[in-house]
Design an enzyme around this catalytic site. Structure first.
Site, PDB file in Angstrom:
ATOM      1  N   ASP A 192       0.854  -1.199   0.000  1.00  0.00           N
ATOM      2  CA  ASP A 192       0.000   0.000   0.000  1.00  0.00           C
ATOM      3  C   ASP A 192       0.884   1.241   0.000  1.00  0.00           C
ATOM      4  O   ASP A 192       2.098   1.162   0.224  1.00  0.00           O
ATOM      5  CB  ASP A 192      -0.873  -0.042   1.261  1.00  0.00           C
ATOM      6  CG  ASP A 192      -2.200   0.668   1.084  1.00  0.00           C
ATOM      7  OD1 ASP A 192      -2.432   1.285   0.034  1.00  0.00           O
ATOM      8  OD2 ASP A 192      -3.020   0.593   2.020  1.00  0.00           O
ATOM      9  N   ASP A 204      -9.970   4.543  -2.060  1.00  0.00           N
ATOM     10  CA  ASP A 204     -10.760   3.438  -1.513  1.00  0.00           C
ATOM     11  C   ASP A 204     -12.233   3.492  -1.939  1.00  0.00           C
ATOM     12  O   ASP A 204     -12.810   4.564  -2.098  1.00  0.00           O
ATOM     13  CB  ASP A 204     -10.692   3.454   0.006  1.00  0.00           C
ATOM     14  CG  ASP A 204      -9.303   3.090   0.515  1.00  0.00           C
ATOM     15  OD1 ASP A 204      -8.414   2.816  -0.310  1.00  0.00           O
ATOM     16  OD2 ASP A 204      -9.127   3.076   1.746  1.00  0.00           O
TER      17      ASP A 204
END
Ligand code: GCU
Length: 566
Positions: A195, A247
């Protein structure tokens, strides 16, 4: 040689050179989009071994694992922070929070593996400040953390922060990442999400790609999040999937930091339609555009109506996105479970083709793709939030002409033969997903699904259809045999797609139902990534027929991708 079954008419071999797609990672993984579950959406900042095991149990008991949802991915917040960032182990890697995972990660991965599932894990680039302050040794080397850290710059991190950048011109930096990857491999990690990746972290992604490869363990490599499209070919070269934007979670739930239900909302789902239109060209076997977790499983409380959830699943299937569930698998509703288990939808996802948008007008969108077998998959959406809308598409827009047999893929119902266009009046957020099979389309038989004698199905070259091709052994007599069904007896055109990366002809005998009908040439195609079509005409019996291709020289046959029969 008898020619009873087949009168042969050879046509000229023509080379099919596809528009050069960007090359995928050659780590050989994720030939199809990954399917499974991730802890981030529902479990969020509070993963522990009890919750992870419960989700793994539910993946199996729900029947989802049998449908292919096999990854159990532990996301962020398995680590421990102090006021200086991540607590680290003896070699400077993140320590696992033993309050959350008292048995350790290996025990959890073992549990997941014992259920026939695969285990995913999480990391971000760099080295923790605590590793540098304590000047931890780099495992297997005489280097230390201070040798490799660039303390003038930190990386993005969403948890304990304080991650220094690494100086990759020092050999200890790669050794550090290798030691971390080795630890993950020894624990049984099958999937790694890195990430906080952006345009400034290409060197980190390269280092992790190298590190994962040198472990010798197959580890699906996933990049997150919000990757810039300007470097799309770089992400594709290095990884098996990459998130194309922020997201899908709305962070609008009632719990701390917006956790809990609702997990998402329609605007976060529908924003991925535009993203998919831009990124479509980069998806293919070994590398996928990841539109983030699938928020289906727990009914309307996830923040989507049932119509919107079906559109969510439809779009992820059309886009060939990884299908990683974000929901609570211990509380699945029957309506949602039926959506997730719909074999026709899963097949559309796993065909490995990313759809293109052909209509984008107000709230109406239409997406289309052509599958390897010649079928067209078409999705019509009303993306609006109020009012019905009639959405239409012509077959020409979808990419073909003439009548087609249509199947509704959500219901499975046949809609008969439709001449030239299709339209549906859809509720807000509703989708219609159809399979259109043009009349007279060829039937494709993938070589990797055929019977192989002395050879293997492989996927280590590009440009194949399906999940791979057959590499027959370099011996006389190695063969691949297809079972071809014919509704009625008669003559058929057969197209053999092959690659021969040598400059030496690789002749094969074509036998139909045991009788050799021809030995024909399969000359070099330039390289093993360049496929050519060889066309011949054969006579088939009604019902099942065998078509066997046997190499006649010590080199065996060429690599064979498929047989099209029309
Ligand atoms: C190479 C190539 C294979 C091919 C083989 C052959 O090893 O990678 O795909 O089948 O040569 O010569 O047959």
């Amino acid at each position: 040689m008898r020619a009873v079954f087949a009168a042969l008419a050879l046509t000229a071999t023509c080379l099919t050179v596809p528009a050069a797609p960007a090359a995928a990672s050659d780590n050989g993984l994720s030939i199809r989009p990954a399917m499974g579950w991730s802890s981030w959406s529902f479990v969020r900042r509070w993963p522990d071994e009890t919750k992870m095991k419960a989700q793994a149990d539910a993946l199996v008991s729900s029947g989802l694992a049998d449908k292919g949802y096999v990854y159990v991915n532990l996301d962020d917040f398995y680590q421990k922070c102090d006021s200086n960032g991540f607590v680290v182990d003896n070699y400077g890697r993140w320590a696992v929070d033993s309050a959350k995972f008292p048995s350790g990660i290996k025990a959890l991965a073992d549990y997941v593996h014992a259920k026939g599932l695969k285990f995913g894990f999480y990391v971000t680039p760099g080295i923790a400040k605590n590793a540098v302050t304590a000047n931890k040794p780099i495992e297997g080397t005489s280097y230390h953390a201070k040798d490799i850290a660039d303390t003038s710059q930190t990386h993005k991190n969403y948890n304990c922060k304080n991650m220094y950048r690494l100086n990759y011109s020092h050999p200890g930096a790669q050794a550090f990442i290798n030691s971390w990857a080795d630890q993950m491999a020894s624990w049984g990690v099958d999937y790694l999400k890195i990430d906080g990746v952006d345009a400034s972290t290409v060197a980190d992604v390269e280092a992790w790609d190298k590190a994962l490869r040198q472990t010798g363990r197959p580890i699906n490599f996933a990049l997150s999040n919000n990757l810039p499209i300007a470097q799309a070919t770089t992400w594709k070269r290095l990884a098996n999937s990459w998130r194309t934007q922020g997201d899908v979670e709305c962070y609008c739930g009632s719990g701390p930091n917006g956790s809990g239900y609702p997990l998402t909302d329609w605007s976060h789902v529908v924003s991925r339609f535009n993203s998919a239109a831009s990124w479509q060209q980069y998806a293919g076997p070994g590398g996928w555009n990841d539109y983030d977790s699938l928020q289906i499983g727990n009914g309307d409380q996830v923040g989507l109506t049932a119509d919107q959830r079906r559109s969510h699943m439809t779009h992820w299937a059309m886009a060939a996105s990884p299908l990683l569930l974000g929901t609570d698998l211990t509380a699945l509703t029957s309506v949602d479970l039926a959506m997730l288990k719909n074999d026709r939808l899963i097949a559309v996802n796993q065909d490995g083709v990313a759809a293109q948008r052909v209509v984008n007008s107000g709230v109406n969108q239409v997406w289309r793709k052509r599958e390897a077998n010649g079928d067209y998959i078409i999705a019509l959406y009303n993306t609006g939030t109020s009012g019905n809308s009639t959405v239409s598409v012509t077959w020409a827009q979808a990419g073909f002409t003439g009548p087609a047999a249509v199947t509704n893929l959500w219901s499975g119902a046949s809609e008969g033969t439709i001449a030239s266009s299709y339209s549906a009046t859809l509720r807000p957020g509703e989708t219609r997903l159809i399979r259109a099979r043009p009349a007279g389309a060829a039937t494709r038989y993938e070589a990797e699904n055929a019977t192989i004698s002395q050879g293997a199905a492989e996927s280590n070259h590009s440009g194949f259809s399906g999940t791979g091709f057959v590499n027959a052994d370099n011996v006389t007599g190695s063969y691949v045999e297809f079972t071809v069904n014919a509704a009625e007896a008669g003559s058929r055109t057969v197209t053999i797609r092959y690659a021969n990366g040598t400059s030496v002809n690789r002749p094969m005998t074509v036998a139909v139902n045991g009788a050799a009908v021809q030995t024909r040439d399969f000359p070099g195609t330039g390289d093993w990534d360049t496929w050519a079509d060889a066309t011949l005409t054969v006579s088939l019996n009604a019902g099942a027929n065998t078509v066997r291709l046997t190499g006649t020289t010590a080199n065996g046959g060429p690599n064979v991708d498929y047989l099209d029969v029309s």
